[in-house]
Design a protein around this motif. Structure first.
Motif, PDB file in Angstrom:
ATOM      1  N   PRO A 151     -13.477 -14.951   3.308  1.00 50.20           N
ATOM      2  CA  PRO A 151     -12.438 -15.323   2.510  1.00 50.20           C
ATOM      3  C   PRO A 151     -12.400 -14.628   1.016  1.00 50.20           C
ATOM      4  O   PRO A 151     -11.320 -14.306   0.555  1.00 50.20           O
ATOM      5  N   GLU A 152     -13.483 -14.588   0.656  1.00 47.20           N
ATOM      6  CA  GLU A 152     -13.802 -14.112  -0.633  1.00 47.20           C
ATOM      7  C   GLU A 152     -13.432 -12.529  -0.567  1.00 47.20           C
ATOM      8  O   GLU A 152     -12.601 -12.095  -1.532  1.00 47.20           O
ATOM      9  N   SER A 153     -13.924 -12.034   0.099  1.00 45.42           N
ATOM     10  CA  SER A 153     -13.769 -10.380   0.432  1.00 45.42           C
ATOM     11  C   SER A 153     -12.183 -10.047   0.820  1.00 45.42           C
ATOM     12  O   SER A 153     -11.341  -9.282  -0.037  1.00 45.42           O
ATOM     13  N   HIS A 154     -11.643 -11.027   1.416  1.00 43.48           N
ATOM     14  CA  HIS A 154     -10.042 -11.043   1.610  1.00 43.48           C
ATOM     15  C   HIS A 154      -9.345 -11.231   0.639  1.00 43.48           C
ATOM     16  O   HIS A 154      -8.331 -10.269   0.328  1.00 43.48           O
ATOM     17  N   ALA A 155      -9.596 -12.198  -0.245  1.00 44.55           N
ATOM     18  CA  ALA A 155      -8.855 -12.534  -1.341  1.00 44.55           C
ATOM     19  C   ALA A 155      -8.804 -11.219  -2.298  1.00 44.55           C
ATOM     20  O   ALA A 155      -7.905 -10.923  -3.069  1.00 44.55           O
ATOM     21  N   ARG A 156     -10.103 -10.893  -2.445  1.00 43.62           N
ATOM     22  CA  ARG A 156     -10.095  -9.592  -3.359  1.00 43.62           C
ATOM     23  C   ARG A 156      -9.558  -8.444  -3.074  1.00 43.62           C
ATOM     24  O   ARG A 156      -8.993  -7.875  -3.937  1.00 43.62           O
ATOM     25  N   MET A 157      -9.375  -8.301  -1.809  1.00 45.92           N
ATOM     26  CA  MET A 157      -8.721  -6.974  -1.262  1.00 45.92           C
ATOM     27  C   MET A 157      -7.101  -7.351  -1.266  1.00 45.92           C
ATOM     28  O   MET A 157      -6.498  -6.240  -1.776  1.00 45.92           O
ATOM     29  N   GLN A 158      -6.790  -8.341  -0.976  1.00 49.36           N
ATOM     30  CA  GLN A 158      -5.203  -8.697  -1.402  1.00 49.36           C
ATOM     31  C   GLN A 158      -4.904  -8.519  -2.747  1.00 49.36           C
ATOM     32  O   GLN A 158      -3.906  -7.864  -3.067  1.00 49.36           O
ATOM     33  N   ALA A 159      -5.738  -9.081  -3.787  1.00 50.12           N
ATOM     34  CA  ALA A 159      -5.467  -8.972  -5.023  1.00 50.12           C
ATOM     35  C   ALA A 159      -5.628  -7.559  -5.378  1.00 50.12           C
ATOM     36  O   ALA A 159      -4.764  -6.941  -6.331  1.00 50.12           O
ATOM     37  N   ALA A 160      -6.451  -6.706  -4.991  1.00 45.02           N
ATOM     38  CA  ALA A 160      -6.594  -5.365  -5.427  1.00 45.02           C
ATOM     39  C   ALA A 160      -5.311  -4.507  -4.891  1.00 45.02           C
ATOM     40  O   ALA A 160      -4.801  -3.499  -5.637  1.00 45.02           O
ATOM     41  N   VAL A 161      -4.881  -4.690  -3.538  1.00 50.96           N
ATOM     42  CA  VAL A 161      -3.557  -3.918  -3.264  1.00 50.96           C
ATOM     43  C   VAL A 161      -2.458  -4.358  -4.131  1.00 50.96           C
ATOM     44  O   VAL A 161      -1.696  -3.387  -4.483  1.00 50.96           O
ATOM     45  N   GLU A 162      -2.358  -5.860  -4.430  1.00 49.36           N
ATOM     46  CA  GLU A 162      -1.172  -6.143  -5.230  1.00 49.36           C
ATOM     47  C   GLU A 162      -1.276  -5.459  -6.865  1.00 49.36           C
ATOM     48  O   GLU A 162      -0.143  -5.196  -7.349  1.00 49.36           O
ATOM     49  N   LEU A 163      -2.534  -5.456  -7.358  1.00 54.37           N
ATOM     50  CA  LEU A 163      -2.744  -4.768  -8.662  1.00 54.37           C
ATOM     51  C   LEU A 163      -2.280  -3.354  -8.758  1.00 54.37           C
ATOM     52  O   LEU A 163      -1.776  -2.820  -9.738  1.00 54.37           O
ATOM     53  N   LEU A 164      -2.477  -2.595  -7.637  1.00 60.48           N
ATOM     54  CA  LEU A 164      -2.284  -1.142  -7.575  1.00 60.48           C
ATOM     55  C   LEU A 164      -0.958  -0.753  -7.048  1.00 60.48           C
ATOM     56  O   LEU A 164      -0.409   0.249  -7.193  1.00 60.48           O
ATOM     57  N   TRP A 165      -0.281  -1.626  -6.332  1.00 63.54           N
ATOM     58  CA  TRP A 165       0.890  -1.634  -5.472  1.00 63.54           C
ATOM     59  C   TRP A 165       2.225  -0.918  -6.628  1.00 63.54           C
ATOM     60  O   TRP A 165       2.913   0.289  -6.261  1.00 63.54           O
ATOM     61  N   PRO A 166       2.091  -1.336  -7.886  1.00 64.49           N
ATOM     62  CA  PRO A 166       3.166  -0.468  -8.778  1.00 64.49           C
ATOM     63  C   PRO A 166       3.005   0.672  -8.929  1.00 64.49           C
ATOM     64  O   PRO A 166       3.790   1.422  -9.425  1.00 64.49           O
ATOM     65  N   TYR A 167       1.505   1.287  -8.884  1.00 62.44           N
ATOM     66  CA  TYR A 167       1.635   2.720  -8.932  1.00 62.44           C
ATOM     67  C   TYR A 167       1.651   3.674  -7.712  1.00 62.44           C
ATOM     68  O   TYR A 167       1.362   4.618  -7.887  1.00 62.44           O
ATOM     69  N   ALA A 168       1.856   2.933  -6.489  1.00 64.12           N
ATOM     70  CA  ALA A 168       2.237   3.547  -5.395  1.00 64.12           C
ATOM     71  C   ALA A 168       3.481   3.879  -5.027  1.00 64.12           C
ATOM     72  O   ALA A 168       3.917   3.733  -3.864  1.00 64.12           O
ATOM     73  N   ASN A 169       4.260   4.492  -6.180  1.00 66.21           N
ATOM     74  CA  ASN A 169       5.615   4.566  -5.858  1.00 66.21           C
ATOM     75  C   ASN A 169       5.803   5.988  -6.494  1.00 66.21           C
ATOM     76  O   ASN A 169       6.839   6.703  -6.130  1.00 66.21           O
ATOM     77  N   GLU A 170       5.380   6.210  -7.364  1.00 64.35           N
ATOM     78  CA  GLU A 170       5.713   7.559  -8.249  1.00 64.35           C
ATOM     79  C   GLU A 170       5.559   8.847  -7.583  1.00 64.35           C
ATOM     80  O   GLU A 170       6.299   9.588  -7.823  1.00 64.35           O
ATOM     81  N   TRP A 171       4.877   8.717  -6.580  1.00 63.72           N
ATOM     82  CA  TRP A 171       4.518  10.028  -5.776  1.00 63.72           C
ATOM     83  C   TRP A 171       5.722  10.276  -4.873  1.00 63.72           C
ATOM     84  O   TRP A 171       5.776  11.624  -4.252  1.00 63.72           O
TER      85      TRP A 171
END
Lengths: 250, 176
Positions: A151-171
């Motif tokens: 549950p811990e790693s899952h939550a951290r990965m979900q948060a990581a994806v959301e943190l970076l998501w705004p940067y995954a459009n520029e390309w």
């Protein structure tokens, strides 16, 4: 000199150079010996790719600047990398998520560039895409392992994806450089990579039991030299020796 | 040193010399058996050896170029140029049978299947990619019951495996 081609080459080279520098910071600090080795090997591949792109950029520019001159003696505003690669390493999950989102895009853009109308660009892309496929395979596997872990790693990965998501459009946003390169067959059209990228990312996130974020705004600027604060700090490390002792060699 | 005999030295002779130049990181396989030598030709009085790099960032690349120059010059060839050629991109499919056997004898499992197409035209199927579990026989005991420990081993060109029967960990030279 073809300035749009030069700009495009700097974008490709700077993505590789900056991400390589980021990954190299994990050397000796990886969460496991195997991860430490793997990340530094990926960093090495990217550094080799950066050298090829920047050497070609220097030739295209025709002012006698080689790969080193371009890497060490340009200021932040002259770097053309995407913002995502300069985002901090964070915890290991952040580094893995950043790598995964980037690898998926990198693999597609290189596949497109491997049939570039410019033979030199096609050669570098054909060489690089083989390495990047492997990077993607690895980062996708880690996303799945960590997403399905605890549950811990899952939550951290979900948060990581959301943190970076705004940067995954520029390309996917096309500007004048992208359009000129696409119309001359030098590069694939930037927006054309969006659908295959999304499909690939979604397939992996799904297996990782992670949710694909909805639209949460997005950042842009790297391609025209407007960066986040992180790039300057990274460059002080990267460029310190050459700026202090110009021309120093091992 | 001059180029007296240079015009008489054949391509095969030069390749035989290069057959003794070992990869610095895998010192039992020559640069010829690794498939790194793309061409050997004379241009006037100068010998040109065309080499292709393995991985973009492989730190051995420059050592290999120097070893090639040294090996040729040691035979009295004065002028030698080592030229780098990127395309077609190097693939482990070019590794010779002799090279594969030498790797195995050295304790490194050789590539077990043909590498993927490099031109990017081949569709990349994520489900196949992730489900792919190649069987890499153990170079020590030939058992096929082995498992991947890490996608990268001691160098970019290798992955780390372990044998479930003899328990030995071993390097696998990845198909690339």
């Amino acid at each position: 000199m073809n300035t749009t081609k030069l700009e495009y080459l700097l974008r490709m080279g700077d993505n590789c150079l900056v991400l390589s520098q980021q990954l190299a910071a994990w050397c000796g600090h990886g969460p496991a010996l195997e991860e430490d080795l793997a990340l530094t090997n990926v960093a090495l591949d990217l550094l080799g790719q950066a050298r090829m792109w920047l050497t070609l950029a220097g030739e295209e520019e025709g002012k006698g600047r080689d790969e080193d001159a371009l890497a060490y003696f340009r200021d932040g505003s002259e770097f053309r990398n995407l913002l995502i690669v300069e985002q901090p390493n964070g915890h290991y999950g952040n580094t893995v998520a950043r790598q995964f989102l980037f690898d998926a895009w990198h693999m597609h853009v290189l596949a497109g560039l491997s049939t570039s109308s410019d033979a030199r660009i096609a050669e570098i892309a054909q060489k690089s895409v083989k390495e990047v496929r492997y990077h993607f395979e690895r980062s996708a596997g880690l996303m799945i392992a960590l997403g399905r872990g605890t549950p811990e790693s899952h939550a951290r990965m979900q948060a990581a994806v959301e943190l970076l998501w705004p940067y995954a459009n520029e390309w996917f946003e096309s500007d004048a450089v992208d359009e000129a390169c696409a119309s001359s067959g030098v590069a694939p059209a930037a927006p054309s990579l969006a659908a295959p990228w999304r499909a690939r990312v979604e397939a992996v996130l799904d297996r990782a039991t992670l949710k694909m974020p909805g639209y949460i705004g997005h950042q842009r600027g790297g391609k025209r030299g407007v960066h986040t604060e992180h790039l300057g700090h990274l460059l002080t490390d990267l460029q310190f020796v050459q700026r202090t002792y110009p021309g120093a060699q091992w | 040193m001059n180029a007296v005999a240079s015009a008489q030295v054949s391509r095969d002779t030069v390749l035989a010399w290069l057959g003794e130049v070992m990869d610095p990181e895998v010192p039992v396989v020559s640069v010829v058996d690794l498939g790194l030598i793309r061409d050997v030709e004379w241009q006037d009085e100068s010998l040109v050896v065309t080499v292709t790099p393995t991985y973009s960032g492989c730190p051995a690349t420059e050592v290999i170029a120097q070893s090639i120059r040294d090996a040729v010059q040691a035979r009295g060839i004065g002028e030698v140029t080592v030229r780098t050629q990127l395309a077609p991109a190097w693939t482990t499919d070019w590794m010779s049978t002799k090279g594969r056997d030498a790797l195995r004898a050295y304790g490194i499992a050789p590539p077990v299947h043909r590498a993927a197409a490099a031109d990017g035209t081949q569709a990349i199927d994520i489900s196949a990619l992730l489900a792919q579990r190649v069987v890499v026989p153990c170079p020590q005991c030939n058992s096929r019951k082995t498992r991947l420990l890490s996608q990268f081993g001691s160098t970019a060109c290798k992955a780390l495996y372990q044998c479930n029967d003899c328990l030995e960990p071993f390097d696998y030279f990845k198909a690339h």
